[in-house]
Design a protein around this motif. Structure first.
Motif, PDB file in Angstrom:
ATOM      1  N   ALA A 315       0.824  -1.204   0.000  1.00 29.95           N
ATOM      2  CA  ALA A 315       0.000   0.000   0.000  1.00 29.95           C
ATOM      3  C   ALA A 315       0.861   1.258   0.000  1.00 29.95           C
ATOM      4  O   ALA A 315       0.560   2.231  -0.710  1.00 29.95           O
ATOM      5  CB  ALA A 315      -0.932  -0.012   1.210  1.00 29.95           C
ATOM      6  N   ASP A 316       1.946   1.247   0.784  1.00 27.80           N
ATOM      7  CA  ASP A 316       2.830   2.414   0.834  1.00 27.80           C
ATOM      8  C   ASP A 316       3.407   2.736  -0.543  1.00 27.80           C
ATOM      9  O   ASP A 316       3.385   3.899  -0.986  1.00 27.80           O
ATOM     10  CB  ASP A 316       3.976   2.175   1.812  1.00 27.80           C
ATOM     11  CG  ASP A 316       3.542   2.275   3.268  1.00 27.80           C
ATOM     12  OD1 ASP A 316       2.377   2.627   3.524  1.00 27.80           O
ATOM     13  OD2 ASP A 316       4.381   1.975   4.148  1.00 27.80           O
ATOM     14  N   THR A 325      -4.895   1.290  -7.050  1.00 26.42           N
ATOM     15  CA  THR A 325      -5.933   1.416  -6.033  1.00 26.42           C
ATOM     16  C   THR A 325      -5.607   0.531  -4.827  1.00 26.42           C
ATOM     17  O   THR A 325      -5.163  -0.613  -4.988  1.00 26.42           O
ATOM     18  CB  THR A 325      -7.312   1.041  -6.609  1.00 26.42           C
ATOM     19  OG1 THR A 325      -8.294   1.092  -5.578  1.00 26.42           O
ATOM     20  CG2 THR A 325      -7.320  -0.347  -7.226  1.00 26.42           C
ATOM     21  N   VAL A 326      -5.856   1.068  -3.635  1.00 20.74           N
ATOM     22  CA  VAL A 326      -5.655   0.349  -2.384  1.00 20.74           C
ATOM     23  C   VAL A 326      -7.004   0.238  -1.691  1.00 20.74           C
ATOM     24  O   VAL A 326      -7.587   1.254  -1.283  1.00 20.74           O
ATOM     25  CB  VAL A 326      -4.649   1.068  -1.464  1.00 20.74           C
ATOM     26  CG1 VAL A 326      -4.490   0.308  -0.153  1.00 20.74           C
ATOM     27  CG2 VAL A 326      -3.301   1.240  -2.152  1.00 20.74           C
ATOM     28  N   ALA A 327      -7.511  -0.978  -1.558  1.00 20.77           N
ATOM     29  CA  ALA A 327      -8.800  -1.176  -0.907  1.00 20.77           C
ATOM     30  C   ALA A 327      -8.669  -0.968   0.599  1.00 20.77           C
ATOM     31  O   ALA A 327      -7.604  -1.175   1.180  1.00 20.77           O
ATOM     32  CB  ALA A 327      -9.325  -2.581  -1.197  1.00 20.77           C
ATOM     33  N   SER A 338     -13.311  -1.361  -5.094  1.00 17.03           N
ATOM     34  CA  SER A 338     -12.104  -0.586  -5.392  1.00 17.03           C
ATOM     35  C   SER A 338     -11.795  -0.559  -6.885  1.00 17.03           C
ATOM     36  O   SER A 338     -11.023   0.292  -7.342  1.00 17.03           O
ATOM     37  CB  SER A 338     -10.910  -1.157  -4.622  1.00 17.03           C
ATOM     38  OG  SER A 338     -10.489  -2.399  -5.166  1.00 17.03           O
ATOM     39  N   LEU A 339     -12.410  -1.467  -7.647  1.00 19.13           N
ATOM     40  CA  LEU A 339     -12.155  -1.535  -9.084  1.00 19.13           C
ATOM     41  C   LEU A 339     -13.387  -1.275  -9.949  1.00 19.13           C
ATOM     42  O   LEU A 339     -13.244  -0.908 -11.117  1.00 19.13           O
ATOM     43  CB  LEU A 339     -11.606  -2.925  -9.445  1.00 19.13           C
ATOM     44  CG  LEU A 339     -10.115  -3.176  -9.220  1.00 19.13           C
ATOM     45  CD1 LEU A 339      -9.773  -4.624  -9.548  1.00 19.13           C
ATOM     46  CD2 LEU A 339      -9.265  -2.238 -10.061  1.00 19.13           C
ATOM     47  N   ARG A 340     -14.560  -1.474  -9.385  1.00 21.37           N
ATOM     48  CA  ARG A 340     -15.777  -1.535 -10.205  1.00 21.37           C
ATOM     49  C   ARG A 340     -15.944  -0.324 -11.118  1.00 21.37           C
ATOM     50  O   ARG A 340     -16.327  -0.450 -12.280  1.00 21.37           O
ATOM     51  CB  ARG A 340     -17.006  -1.691  -9.309  1.00 21.37           C
ATOM     52  CG  ARG A 340     -18.326  -1.744 -10.100  1.00 21.37           C
ATOM     53  CD  ARG A 340     -19.506  -2.074  -9.213  1.00 21.37           C
ATOM     54  NE  ARG A 340     -19.466  -3.470  -8.778  1.00 21.37           N
ATOM     55  CZ  ARG A 340     -19.243  -3.864  -7.534  1.00 21.37           C
ATOM     56  NH1 ARG A 340     -18.997  -2.950  -6.578  1.00 21.37           N
ATOM     57  NH2 ARG A 340     -19.231  -5.141  -7.230  1.00 21.37           N
TER      58      ARG A 340
END
Length: 380
Positions: A315-316, A325-327, A338-340
């Motif tokens: 994530a960092d 994208t980071v959920a 997070s992707l839709r």
């Protein structure tokens, strides 16, 4: 003046072990290298001792298991059949330095080094390597802890894959572990075109239980039809059972495909045809929580966007370099969300950012860590 004689031990199939192959490419700069591991000779080795495939790397003999059960760690240190084979194969040999991969061979490396400096590349957090498996947690994890406690302080250098895991080695065993990430060599690849009506997801790695690839399949199955997923998976040592179970779990509409694995050095070329590399690994143990795997850096070199969960190391980097994208959590609905709604323009931007990050996140920077260590070891 004769070149230093260097020994590299990894009880893995070195010829397809991406991290060890990168390590070997630097070790070979410093001397004549003898490798010890499973499978055929890896590129870069001057000599290779091939461990028989049927030998266990753990003390899985009646006597070895008894020693584990009775907590007789000293007797178990070298009880693995593979370790015994290596001791015999190297009897009477002397080396100027030894490179040891992973905790299970620390005692072996110390024995064959015979006073020569040892670089221990621990990869991940050894005491919790496979603690999701009950037998490992009860019998093997305490041995790994013993090996780290006894032998890491004797090593001339210690490395691991990420800063947070290095902090764990420092706090528990009092050793300074340098970070050498699982980064990939820099590849001069183009930024691929992005279609408006399709998002091509990809995942590469091993089909090993504990990686929770069921979650990835379920998430993609819940996404709109414009999303597809190709998986390049190396079967586990289970006869392919887990891989077959994943294929059976995938929907019948053909949006999720299982393709043959690709050699590590050519993997970024294959991945370059996709849009987003995905890796969602719930933190069932410390190594899962702190994972920063090969595939992450392969995705960067392939100039892909990246979709991950809140795994802190990944994530960092994803946020720092604006790669994807980071959920917020690992619930399937959160990962899908997070992707839709991702747009083609967002994917294009992520891929451009990956191109920008490809050099700083390449093995060229991590190779310098290895060179510093080897300079210290060979000049001692």
């Amino acid at each position: 003046m004769a070149r230093p004689s260097l020994l590299l031990i990894s009880l893995s199939p070195i010829h397809r072990d991406a991290r060890v192959l990168r390590q070997l490419s630097v070790v070979a700069e410093f001397g004549r290298v003898t490798t010890v591991g499973f499978g055929p000779a890896p590129e870069g080795a001057d000599e290779h001792l091939q461990v028989p495939d049927d030998l266990s790397t753990l003390p899985q003999t009646p006597l070895g298991v008894a020693r584990l059960g009775l907590r007789r760690w000293r007797g178990a240190e070298l009880a693995a059949p593979a370790a015994q084979w290596v001791l015999t194969a190297l009897q009477g040999r002397r080396f100027d330095a030894v490179v040891a991969n992973e905790a299970r061979i620390l005692a072996l490396a110390d024995r064959v080094a015979a006073g020569a400096p040892v670089w221990a590349d621990m990869h991940e957090w050894a005491p919790e390597e496979r603690t999701h498996i009950l037998s490992w947690r009860l019998l093997v994890a305490p041995l790994m802890d013993h090996l780290c406690r006894e032998y890491l302080p004797r090593c001339a250098a210690v490395t691991t894959v990420g800063d947070r895991i290095g902090d764990l080695y420092r706090s528990r065993y009092g050793v300074e572990a340098r970070t050498m990430r699982n980064s990939s060599p820099y590849r001069d690849l183009p930024v691929g075109e992005v279609r408006e009506d399709q998002v091509r997801l990809v995942h590469s790695g091993a089909a090993v239980q504990g990686r929770n690839l069921e979650l990835t399949i379920d998430v993609v199955s819940a996404l709109p039809e414009r999303f597809s997923l190709d998986l390049y998976l190396v079967p586990a040592n289970d006869g392919g059972r887990y891989l077959r179970s994943l294929a059976e779990r995938a929907p019948a509409d053909g949006r999720i495909r299982f393709l043959d694995p690709v050699p590590p050095m050519t993997l970024p070329d294959t991945l370059n045809a996709y849009d987003i590399g995905v890796f969602w690994l719930p933190p069932v143990h410390t190594n899962g929580r702190l994972t920063l795997p090969n595939k992450y850096f392969d995705y960067v070199q392939a100039r892909l966007g990246i979709a991950v969960g809140p795994s802190p190391e990944m994530a960092d980097l994803t946020r720092e370099h604006e790669l994807g994208t980071v959920a917020a959590d690992f619930r399937p609905e959160t990962l899908a969300a997070s992707l839709r709604d991702v747009t083609a323009q967002e994917v294009r931007t992520w891929k451009q950012h990956a191109d920008r990050a490809a050099r700083p996140l390449s093995f060229e920077s991590d190779a310098q860590v290895a060179r510093e260590i080897l300079t210290e070891l060979t000049s001692a």
